[in-house]
Design a protein around this motif. Structure first.
Motif, PDB file in Angstrom:
ATOM      1  N   GLY A  40      -1.953  -1.322  -3.186  1.00  0.00           N
ATOM      2  CA  GLY A  40      -0.619  -1.561  -3.575  1.00  0.00           C
ATOM      3  C   GLY A  40      -1.154  -1.859  -5.188  1.00  0.00           C
ATOM      4  N   ILE A  41      -0.431  -1.174  -6.130  1.00  0.00           N
ATOM      5  CA  ILE A  41      -0.451  -1.289  -7.466  1.00  0.00           C
ATOM      6  C   ILE A  41       0.807  -1.955  -8.019  1.00  0.00           C
ATOM      7  CG2 ILE A  41      -0.720  -0.170  -9.537  1.00  0.00           C
ATOM      8  CD1 ILE A  41      -2.284   1.949  -7.956  1.00  0.00           C
ATOM      9  N   ILE A  42       0.475  -3.116  -8.949  1.00  0.00           N
ATOM     10  CA  ILE A  42       1.515  -3.589 -10.047  1.00  0.00           C
ATOM     11  C   ILE A  42       1.296  -3.263 -11.325  1.00  0.00           C
ATOM     12  CG2 ILE A  42       2.835  -5.850 -10.365  1.00  0.00           C
ATOM     13  CD1 ILE A  42       2.101  -6.926  -7.900  1.00  0.00           C
ATOM     14  N   LEU A  43       2.318  -2.818 -11.962  1.00  0.00           N
ATOM     15  CA  LEU A  43       2.072  -2.085 -13.412  1.00  0.00           C
ATOM     16  C   LEU A  43       3.098  -2.441 -14.209  1.00  0.00           C
ATOM     17  CD1 LEU A  43       0.707   0.317 -14.832  1.00  0.00           C
ATOM     18  CD2 LEU A  43       2.194   1.756 -14.049  1.00  0.00           C
TER      19      LEU A  43
ATOM     20  N   THR B 245       0.892  -1.257   0.081  1.00  0.00           N
ATOM     21  CA  THR B 245       0.109   0.015   0.045  1.00  0.00           C
ATOM     22  C   THR B 245       1.021   1.356  -0.081  1.00  0.00           C
ATOM     23  OG1 THR B 245      -1.661  -1.167   1.198  1.00  0.00           O
ATOM     24  CG2 THR B 245      -2.007   1.035   1.201  1.00  0.00           C
ATOM     25  N   GLY B 246       0.446   2.185  -0.767  1.00  0.00           N
ATOM     26  CA  GLY B 246       1.300   3.277  -0.958  1.00  0.00           C
ATOM     27  C   GLY B 246       2.228   3.509  -1.986  1.00  0.00           C
ATOM     28  N   LYS B 247       2.484   2.271  -2.741  1.00  0.00           N
ATOM     29  CA  LYS B 247       3.512   2.573  -3.672  1.00  0.00           C
ATOM     30  C   LYS B 247       3.279   1.576  -4.976  1.00  0.00           C
ATOM     31  CE  LYS B 247       7.404   2.245  -0.638  1.00  0.00           C
ATOM     32  NZ  LYS B 247       8.834   1.556  -0.092  1.00  0.00           N
ATOM     33  N   ILE B 248       3.645   2.035  -6.000  1.00  0.00           N
ATOM     34  CA  ILE B 248       3.328   1.509  -7.266  1.00  0.00           C
ATOM     35  C   ILE B 248       4.800   0.717  -7.931  1.00  0.00           C
ATOM     36  CG2 ILE B 248       3.289   1.913  -9.857  1.00  0.00           C
ATOM     37  CD1 ILE B 248       1.667   4.318  -9.016  1.00  0.00           C
ATOM     38  N   THR B 249       4.643  -0.604  -7.953  1.00  0.00           N
ATOM     39  CA  THR B 249       5.515  -1.563  -8.361  1.00  0.00           C
ATOM     40  C   THR B 249       5.610  -1.660  -9.828  1.00  0.00           C
ATOM     41  OG1 THR B 249       5.597  -2.675  -6.157  1.00  0.00           O
ATOM     42  CG2 THR B 249       6.445  -3.959  -8.168  1.00  0.00           C
ATOM     43  N   GLY B 250       6.640  -1.198 -10.416  1.00  0.00           N
ATOM     44  CA  GLY B 250       6.722  -1.438 -12.110  1.00  0.00           C
ATOM     45  C   GLY B 250       7.316  -2.663 -12.460  1.00  0.00           C
TER      46      GLY B 250
ATOM     47  N   TYR C 138       6.789   5.479 -19.039  1.00  0.00           N
ATOM     48  CA  TYR C 138       5.860   5.983 -18.024  1.00  0.00           C
ATOM     49  C   TYR C 138       5.913   5.133 -16.559  1.00  0.00           C
ATOM     50  CZ  TYR C 138       3.292   8.251 -21.955  1.00  0.00           C
ATOM     51  OH  TYR C 138       3.114   9.085 -22.886  1.00  0.00           O
ATOM     52  N   ILE C 139       6.483   3.757 -16.988  1.00  0.00           N
ATOM     53  CA  ILE C 139       6.597   2.806 -15.995  1.00  0.00           C
ATOM     54  C   ILE C 139       7.760   3.457 -15.014  1.00  0.00           C
ATOM     55  CG2 ILE C 139       7.232   0.649 -15.184  1.00  0.00           C
ATOM     56  CD1 ILE C 139       4.350   0.908 -16.601  1.00  0.00           C
ATOM     57  N   THR C 140       8.845   3.939 -15.280  1.00  0.00           N
ATOM     58  CA  THR C 140      10.113   4.497 -14.747  1.00  0.00           C
ATOM     59  C   THR C 140       9.560   5.834 -13.999  1.00  0.00           C
ATOM     60  OG1 THR C 140      10.672   5.446 -16.627  1.00  0.00           O
ATOM     61  CG2 THR C 140      11.690   3.254 -16.195  1.00  0.00           C
ATOM     62  N   GLU C 141       8.699   6.486 -14.551  1.00  0.00           N
ATOM     63  CA  GLU C 141       8.205   7.776 -13.905  1.00  0.00           C
ATOM     64  C   GLU C 141       7.282   7.427 -12.735  1.00  0.00           C
ATOM     65  OE1 GLU C 141       6.070  11.867 -14.980  1.00  0.00           O
ATOM     66  OE2 GLU C 141       6.713  10.753 -16.664  1.00  0.00           O
ATOM     67  N   LEU C 142       6.601   6.590 -12.891  1.00  0.00           N
ATOM     68  CA  LEU C 142       5.252   6.119 -11.964  1.00  0.00           C
ATOM     69  C   LEU C 142       5.868   5.326 -10.614  1.00  0.00           C
ATOM     70  CD1 LEU C 142       2.525   5.466 -14.031  1.00  0.00           C
ATOM     71  CD2 LEU C 142       2.583   7.430 -12.503  1.00  0.00           C
TER      72      LEU C 142
ATOM     73  N   GLU D 147      -2.244  10.654 -12.895  1.00  0.00           N
ATOM     74  CA  GLU D 147      -2.644  11.311 -11.649  1.00  0.00           C
ATOM     75  C   GLU D 147      -3.467  10.482 -10.947  1.00  0.00           C
ATOM     76  OE1 GLU D 147      -1.584  14.097 -10.397  1.00  0.00           O
ATOM     77  OE2 GLU D 147      -0.164  14.011 -12.254  1.00  0.00           O
ATOM     78  N   ILE D 148      -4.417   9.729 -11.711  1.00  0.00           N
ATOM     79  CA  ILE D 148      -5.174   8.692 -10.873  1.00  0.00           C
ATOM     80  C   ILE D 148      -4.379   7.537 -10.203  1.00  0.00           C
ATOM     81  CG2 ILE D 148      -7.196   7.015 -11.137  1.00  0.00           C
ATOM     82  CD1 ILE D 148      -8.089   8.330 -13.556  1.00  0.00           C
ATOM     83  N   LEU D 149      -3.392   7.122 -10.796  1.00  0.00           N
ATOM     84  CA  LEU D 149      -2.531   6.322 -10.153  1.00  0.00           C
ATOM     85  C   LEU D 149      -1.766   6.730  -8.955  1.00  0.00           C
ATOM     86  CD1 LEU D 149      -0.969   4.593 -13.438  1.00  0.00           C
ATOM     87  CD2 LEU D 149      -1.972   3.490 -11.651  1.00  0.00           C
ATOM     88  N   LYS D 150      -1.279   7.735  -9.087  1.00  0.00           N
ATOM     89  CA  LYS D 150      -0.638   8.590  -7.780  1.00  0.00           C
ATOM     90  C   LYS D 150      -1.541   8.526  -6.582  1.00  0.00           C
ATOM     91  CE  LYS D 150       2.495  10.934 -10.760  1.00  0.00           C
ATOM     92  NZ  LYS D 150       2.848  12.349 -11.443  1.00  0.00           N
TER      93      LYS D 150
END
Length: 217
Positions: free
Chosen positions: A175-178, A29-34, A185-189, A165-168
């Motif tokens: 928790g988000i896996i992308l 939770t709180g992080k995007i995993t690319g 976009y993946i490296t930025e997010l 912005e929605i992802l952020k």
């Protein structure tokens, strides 16, 4: 309270071909995993395996330390956006939002063109517009974790910016896996970033290391 999803001990084979081996991925939770990797490296297979769509006995998928046995997943555990369209074609757009218990008006405030299409059927939408609907529904779900496979496919740069912005915003709740072939976009997010190469996963702690994998010049 945050949640932690861990995937390890993964070994996936199709016949004699090894697709995944020596995998460890973490999401919280709180992080995007690319997840990055070349076409055919196993990214989609990994997401399906986590979600329970691909059976394999050689894996451990855990939420907060509890192993998810078998291939069944609770609705509240995780939601997944597959690489290809998944909504029934005959349903009207506004009805889909009712089924998911998500506010259609909130959606239209972000994607104005849909104000004119509440009664349009899913099959009448373009590929890009259908992807917008599907991605929004999955991202706004109440699941602890959200898995997104190629969410930016067929989207305009403007709509990609809206979804970024929605992802952020949504990562504060889940928790988000992308994964997506549009790797910038993946490296930025991403707060955590992995590369899949030669069937194994490698955590990227230094962005300069992406040069070794051919992503940065």
């Amino acid at each position: 309270m945050g949640n932690l999803l861990e995937i390890d001990s993964v070994q996936l084979k199709f016949g004699q071909r090894t697709v995944l081996n020596n995998i460890y991925i973490q999401s919280e939770t709180g992080k995007i995993t690319g997840i990055l990797g070349r076409n055919g490296c196993g990214k989609t297979c990994l997401l399906k395996l986590i979600f329970g769509e691909i059976p394999t006995h050689e894996k451990s998928v855990r939420i907060n330390g509890s192993v998810l046995l078998g291939n069944h997943r609770k609705v509240g555990d995780m939601s997944m956006l597959p690489q290809f369209n998944c909504l029934p074609k005959h349903i009207k757009v506004a009805q889909v939002f009712k089924y998911f218990h998500i506010d259609y008006a909130e959606f239209c405030n972000l994607f104005h063109e849909f104000r004119a299409w509440p009664h349009a059927r899913v099959k009448e939408l373009s590929g890009g517009n259908l992807r917008i609907v599907e991605t929004f529904l999955i991202l706004k779900s109440n699941a602890k974790f959200c898995l997104l496979d190629e969410p930016f496919s067929h989207l305009s740069p403007k709509n990609i910016e809206v979804f970024m912005e929605i992802l952020k915003q949504e990562k504060e709740k889940k928790g988000i896996i992308l994964t997506d072939h549009m790797y910038r976009y993946i490296t930025e997010l991403s707060d955590n970033l992995y590369v899949i190469k030669d069937c194994a996963s490698y955590k990227i702690d230094d962005m300069n290391k992406l040069k070794e994998y051919g992503y940065l010049k």
